[in-house]
Design a protein around this motif. Structure first.
Motif, PDB file in Angstrom:
ATOM      1  N   LEU A 131       6.068  -5.353  -3.789  1.00 15.32           N
ATOM      2  CA  LEU A 131       5.749  -4.112  -3.080  1.00 15.32           C
ATOM      3  C   LEU A 131       4.396  -4.202  -2.387  1.00 15.32           C
ATOM      4  O   LEU A 131       4.247  -3.768  -1.232  1.00 15.32           O
ATOM      5  CB  LEU A 131       5.757  -2.946  -4.068  1.00 15.32           C
ATOM      6  N   ASP A 132       3.412  -4.782  -3.063  1.00 11.78           N
ATOM      7  CA  ASP A 132       2.084  -4.937  -2.483  1.00 11.78           C
ATOM      8  C   ASP A 132       2.158  -5.746  -1.186  1.00 11.78           C
ATOM      9  O   ASP A 132       1.597  -5.364  -0.149  1.00 11.78           O
ATOM     10  CB  ASP A 132       1.178  -5.628  -3.501  1.00 11.78           C
ATOM     11  N   LYS A 133       2.881  -6.850  -1.215  1.00 14.55           N
ATOM     12  CA  LYS A 133       2.988  -7.701  -0.030  1.00 14.55           C
ATOM     13  C   LYS A 133       3.819  -7.038   1.063  1.00 14.55           C
ATOM     14  O   LYS A 133       3.498  -7.114   2.255  1.00 14.55           O
ATOM     15  CB  LYS A 133       3.596  -9.053  -0.420  1.00 14.55           C
ATOM     16  N   ASP A 134       4.890  -6.364   0.650  1.00 15.09           N
ATOM     17  CA  ASP A 134       5.756  -5.696   1.614  1.00 15.09           C
ATOM     18  C   ASP A 134       5.010  -4.594   2.365  1.00 15.09           C
ATOM     19  O   ASP A 134       5.051  -4.519   3.601  1.00 15.09           O
ATOM     20  CB  ASP A 134       6.961  -5.112   0.881  1.00 15.09           C
ATOM     21  N   LEU A 135       4.300  -3.739   1.637  1.00 10.97           N
ATOM     22  CA  LEU A 135       3.575  -2.647   2.275  1.00 10.97           C
ATOM     23  C   LEU A 135       2.406  -3.162   3.094  1.00 10.97           C
ATOM     24  O   LEU A 135       2.098  -2.615   4.170  1.00 10.97           O
ATOM     25  CB  LEU A 135       3.097  -1.651   1.220  1.00 10.97           C
ATOM     26  N   ALA A 136       1.740  -4.217   2.628  1.00  8.94           N
ATOM     27  CA  ALA A 136       0.629  -4.787   3.391  1.00  8.94           C
ATOM     28  C   ALA A 136       1.115  -5.296   4.745  1.00  8.94           C
ATOM     29  O   ALA A 136       0.472  -5.071   5.778  1.00  8.94           O
ATOM     30  CB  ALA A 136      -0.026  -5.917   2.596  1.00  8.94           C
ATOM     31  N   GLY A 137       2.242  -6.004   4.740  1.00 11.40           N
ATOM     32  CA  GLY A 137       2.773  -6.511   5.998  1.00 11.40           C
ATOM     33  C   GLY A 137       3.173  -5.407   6.944  1.00 11.40           C
ATOM     34  O   GLY A 137       2.919  -5.477   8.156  1.00 11.40           O
ATOM     35  N   ALA A 138       3.811  -4.365   6.416  1.00 12.20           N
ATOM     36  CA  ALA A 138       4.226  -3.252   7.264  1.00 12.20           C
ATOM     37  C   ALA A 138       3.026  -2.497   7.821  1.00 12.20           C
ATOM     38  O   ALA A 138       3.001  -2.115   8.997  1.00 12.20           O
ATOM     39  CB  ALA A 138       5.119  -2.312   6.461  1.00 12.20           C
ATOM     40  N   ARG A 139       2.024  -2.301   6.980  1.00  8.35           N
ATOM     41  CA  ARG A 139       0.823  -1.588   7.445  1.00  8.35           C
ATOM     42  C   ARG A 139       0.101  -2.386   8.526  1.00  8.35           C
ATOM     43  O   ARG A 139      -0.364  -1.815   9.522  1.00  8.35           O
ATOM     44  CB  ARG A 139      -0.100  -1.333   6.256  1.00  8.35           C
ATOM     45  N   ALA A 140       0.038  -3.706   8.353  1.00 15.65           N
ATOM     46  CA  ALA A 140      -0.597  -4.557   9.364  1.00 15.65           C
ATOM     47  C   ALA A 140       0.159  -4.513  10.686  1.00 15.65           C
ATOM     48  O   ALA A 140      -0.432  -4.686  11.759  1.00 15.65           O
ATOM     49  CB  ALA A 140      -0.686  -5.991   8.855  1.00 15.65           C
ATOM     50  N   ALA A 141       1.455  -4.256  10.609  1.00 11.83           N
ATOM     51  CA  ALA A 141       2.280  -4.157  11.813  1.00 11.83           C
ATOM     52  C   ALA A 141       2.237  -2.764  12.437  1.00 11.83           C
ATOM     53  O   ALA A 141       2.938  -2.512  13.425  1.00 11.83           O
ATOM     54  CB  ALA A 141       3.725  -4.520  11.476  1.00 11.83           C
ATOM     55  N   GLY A 142       1.438  -1.867  11.870  1.00 13.53           N
ATOM     56  CA  GLY A 142       1.272  -0.536  12.443  1.00 13.53           C
ATOM     57  C   GLY A 142       2.309   0.480  12.014  1.00 13.53           C
ATOM     58  O   GLY A 142       2.436   1.539  12.641  1.00 13.53           O
ATOM     59  N   LYS A 143       3.027   0.195  10.925  1.00 12.23           N
ATOM     60  CA  LYS A 143       4.046   1.118  10.446  1.00 12.23           C
ATOM     61  C   LYS A 143       3.434   2.189   9.538  1.00 12.23           C
ATOM     62  O   LYS A 143       2.437   1.963   8.861  1.00 12.23           O
ATOM     63  CB  LYS A 143       5.129   0.365   9.665  1.00 12.23           C
ATOM     64  N   HIS A 144       4.083   3.346   9.505  1.00  7.41           N
ATOM     65  CA  HIS A 144       3.784   4.387   8.531  1.00  7.41           C
ATOM     66  C   HIS A 144       4.686   4.169   7.332  1.00  7.41           C
ATOM     67  O   HIS A 144       5.851   3.793   7.479  1.00  7.41           O
ATOM     68  CB  HIS A 144       3.998   5.768   9.136  1.00  7.41           C
ATOM     69  N   LEU A 145       4.174   4.436   6.121  1.00  9.11           N
ATOM     70  CA  LEU A 145       4.827   3.964   4.910  1.00  9.11           C
ATOM     71  C   LEU A 145       5.393   5.099   4.062  1.00  9.11           C
ATOM     72  O   LEU A 145       4.783   6.169   3.937  1.00  9.11           O
ATOM     73  CB  LEU A 145       3.828   3.169   4.064  1.00  9.11           C
ATOM     74  N   ALA A 146       6.547   4.824   3.445  1.00  6.24           N
ATOM     75  CA  ALA A 146       7.147   5.722   2.470  1.00  6.24           C
ATOM     76  C   ALA A 146       7.858   4.882   1.427  1.00  6.24           C
ATOM     77  O   ALA A 146       8.208   3.725   1.678  1.00  6.24           O
ATOM     78  CB  ALA A 146       8.122   6.691   3.137  1.00  6.24           C
ATOM     79  N   VAL A 147       8.085   5.460   0.240  1.00  7.26           N
ATOM     80  CA  VAL A 147       8.735   4.745  -0.859  1.00  7.26           C
ATOM     81  C   VAL A 147       9.741   5.674  -1.530  1.00  7.26           C
ATOM     82  O   VAL A 147       9.460   6.857  -1.745  1.00  7.26           O
ATOM     83  CB  VAL A 147       7.710   4.237  -1.903  1.00  7.26           C
ATOM     84  N   VAL A 148      10.905   5.111  -1.867  1.00 10.52           N
ATOM     85  CA  VAL A 148      11.970   5.832  -2.565  1.00 10.52           C
ATOM     86  C   VAL A 148      12.175   5.201  -3.941  1.00 10.52           C
ATOM     87  O   VAL A 148      12.263   3.977  -4.059  1.00 10.52           O
ATOM     88  CB  VAL A 148      13.290   5.757  -1.758  1.00 10.52           C
ATOM     89  N   HIS A 149      12.226   6.020  -4.988  1.00 11.43           N
ATOM     90  CA  HIS A 149      12.535   5.548  -6.344  1.00 11.43           C
ATOM     91  C   HIS A 149      13.081   6.737  -7.131  1.00 11.43           C
ATOM     92  O   HIS A 149      12.804   7.885  -6.812  1.00 11.43           O
ATOM     93  CB  HIS A 149      11.302   4.960  -7.040  1.00 11.43           C
ATOM     94  N   HIS A 150      13.855   6.473  -8.186  1.00  9.88           N
ATOM     95  CA  HIS A 150      14.532   7.576  -8.872  1.00  9.88           C
ATOM     96  C   HIS A 150      13.618   8.361  -9.809  1.00  9.88           C
ATOM     97  O   HIS A 150      13.509   9.587  -9.702  1.00  9.88           O
ATOM     98  CB  HIS A 150      15.735   7.060  -9.663  1.00  9.88           C
ATOM     99  N   ASP A 151      12.999   7.696 -10.766  1.00  8.34           N
ATOM    100  CA  ASP A 151      12.203   8.409 -11.767  1.00  8.34           C
ATOM    101  C   ASP A 151      10.867   8.835 -11.174  1.00  8.34           C
ATOM    102  O   ASP A 151      10.154   8.010 -10.598  1.00  8.34           O
ATOM    103  CB  ASP A 151      11.973   7.515 -12.984  1.00  8.34           C
ATOM    104  N   PRO A 152      10.487  10.115 -11.319  1.00  4.44           N
ATOM    105  CA  PRO A 152       9.272  10.595 -10.658  1.00  4.44           C
ATOM    106  C   PRO A 152       8.009  10.329 -11.481  1.00  4.44           C
ATOM    107  O   PRO A 152       8.037  10.352 -12.713  1.00  4.44           O
ATOM    108  CB  PRO A 152       9.525  12.094 -10.524  1.00  4.44           C
ATOM    109  N   TYR A 153       6.917  10.122 -10.761  1.00  4.25           N
ATOM    110  CA  TYR A 153       5.607   9.998 -11.394  1.00  4.25           C
ATOM    111  C   TYR A 153       4.832  11.306 -11.255  1.00  4.25           C
ATOM    112  O   TYR A 153       4.246  11.795 -12.224  1.00  4.25           O
ATOM    113  CB  TYR A 153       4.819   8.853 -10.764  1.00  4.25           C
TER     114      TYR A 153
END
Length: 350
Positions: free
Chosen positions: A210-232
């Motif tokens: 996840l760290d690498k995935d979001l870092a790459g997307a952010r470097a590419a200028g994307k806005h980020l969101a995450v989906v998961h079932h159990d809430p924090y």
């Protein structure tokens, strides 16, 4: 039934915004999801979008989202589940949304192929062509018990050959496998929080992914969101409290300034303030939506965390969102059984 699995203990190839990242995981690890070849640009015509990207549209990306969808042996069209399934299926059929995000717990109580086909499919099957999904612990997936959700989403259950949108694009995605997808200017990561229950070492490996995935997307200028079932970020109920084991994922989301999360599990609706990884409301925090109002019996709240700014437990429905290119987004909870709702906008990041 043929299940194209990667043997435990091998290297799983995970898809990321920067291309293919090979991640070696522990035994019982992530299974490989297929990827279509990238189209080749020519001088005569522009390049087509990657199969991992839904093109941006004027006005923004339109999504619907909900979890905790259908009760045991329920196929009643006039049930809360049936009303939600029909409403979202209409949005899919009339092209009013670009994606339906299924937040886990699709079919109760212990679901196998026959249950998805006989009960979930008649009510929700119309959503499948635009469905991006995560598996939840126990009801969707428990190793050695019920492991058919990934088969169903890949069209491998008898009498239900249709594939979910992400499976149309990538082939089989095993229960628990993380993946990410670009929707215009937005990058959304999909995580199975069940890994924290069944294989904590695997969940930690997904943290690095996840760290690498979001870092790459952010470097590419994307806005980020995450989906998961159990809430924090959630209020307690008599059924569940916050999933504290997800904290490493939350730390990564905060590090990369994820704009919002979508989760389920609690059988009610909640929205947080923009919150950081220390439960503080801050301007650049994560807006956490918890939308588990798909059709199961609703639960009242037993605690009141200060970061929750809107909640209700008397209405079934689903969340609609519009994600704009500048990073702003709007939301509206659509009630289908009951009258409570929630709507608002969050401006673009500074």
């Amino acid at each position: 039934m043929r299940r194209n699995r990667v043997a435990a203990g091998t290297s799983a190839v995970l898809l990321g915004v920067a291309g293919l990242w090979a991640v070696t995981l522990a035994a019982g690890g992530v299974k490989t999801a297929g990827q279509e070849p990238q189209p080749t640009a020519t001088v005569a015509a522009p390049s087509l979008p990657s199969p991992d990207e839904t093109p941006a549209r004027a006005g923004g990306v339109r999504i619907a989202a909900v979890g905790d969808m259908n009760g045991p042996k329920n196929s009643a069209a006039d049930s809360p589940s049936g009303r939600n399934g029909a409403a979202i299926s209409t949005l899919v059929r009339t092209n009013q949304i670009d994606a339906f995000l299924g937040l886990g717990d699709f079919q109760y109580d212990t679901a196998y192929c026959a249950d998805y086909v006989k009960y979930w499919h008649p009510l929700w099957g119309g959503t499948k062509s635009k469905l991006y999904w995560v598996s939840a612990p126990n009801h969707d997936w428990q190793p050695g018990r019920n492991e058919d959700l990934d088969n169903f989403m890949n069209g491998q259950c008898p009498d239900a050959p249709g594939k979910a949108a992400i499976n149309q694009q990538r082939g089989l995605i095993g229960n628990g496998t993380p993946y990410s997808k670009d929707f215009g200017k937005w990058h959304i990561a999909f995580l199975s929080s069940a890994q924290w229950r069944y294989n904590p070492a695997q969940a930690q490996a997904i943290t690095a992914w996840l760290d690498k995935d979001l870092a790459g997307a952010r470097a590419a200028g994307k806005h980020l969101a995450v989906v998961h079932h159990d809430p924090y970020f959630t209020s307690d109920t008599h059924g569940h409290s916050r999933s504290t084991e997800l904290k490493p994922w939350i730390d990564v989301m905060w590090k990369h300034r994820v704009r919002f999360t979508l989760s389920g599990s609690q059988h009610n609706y909640e929205r947080s303030c923009p919150v950081n990884n220390a439960d503080q409301c801050v301007g650049d925090g994560i807006t956490a939506f918890q939308v588990s109002t798909g059709g199961m019996g609703l639960r009242s709240f037993t605690s009141s965390p200060p970061y929750i700014v809107k909640r209700f437990s008397d209405t079934h429905g689903f969340l609609r969102m519009t994600l704009r290119d500048d990073g702003s987004f709007g939301w509206s909870f659509v009630p289908t059984s009951g009258s409570s709702t929630d709507a608002g906008t969050r401006p673009a990041p500074r």
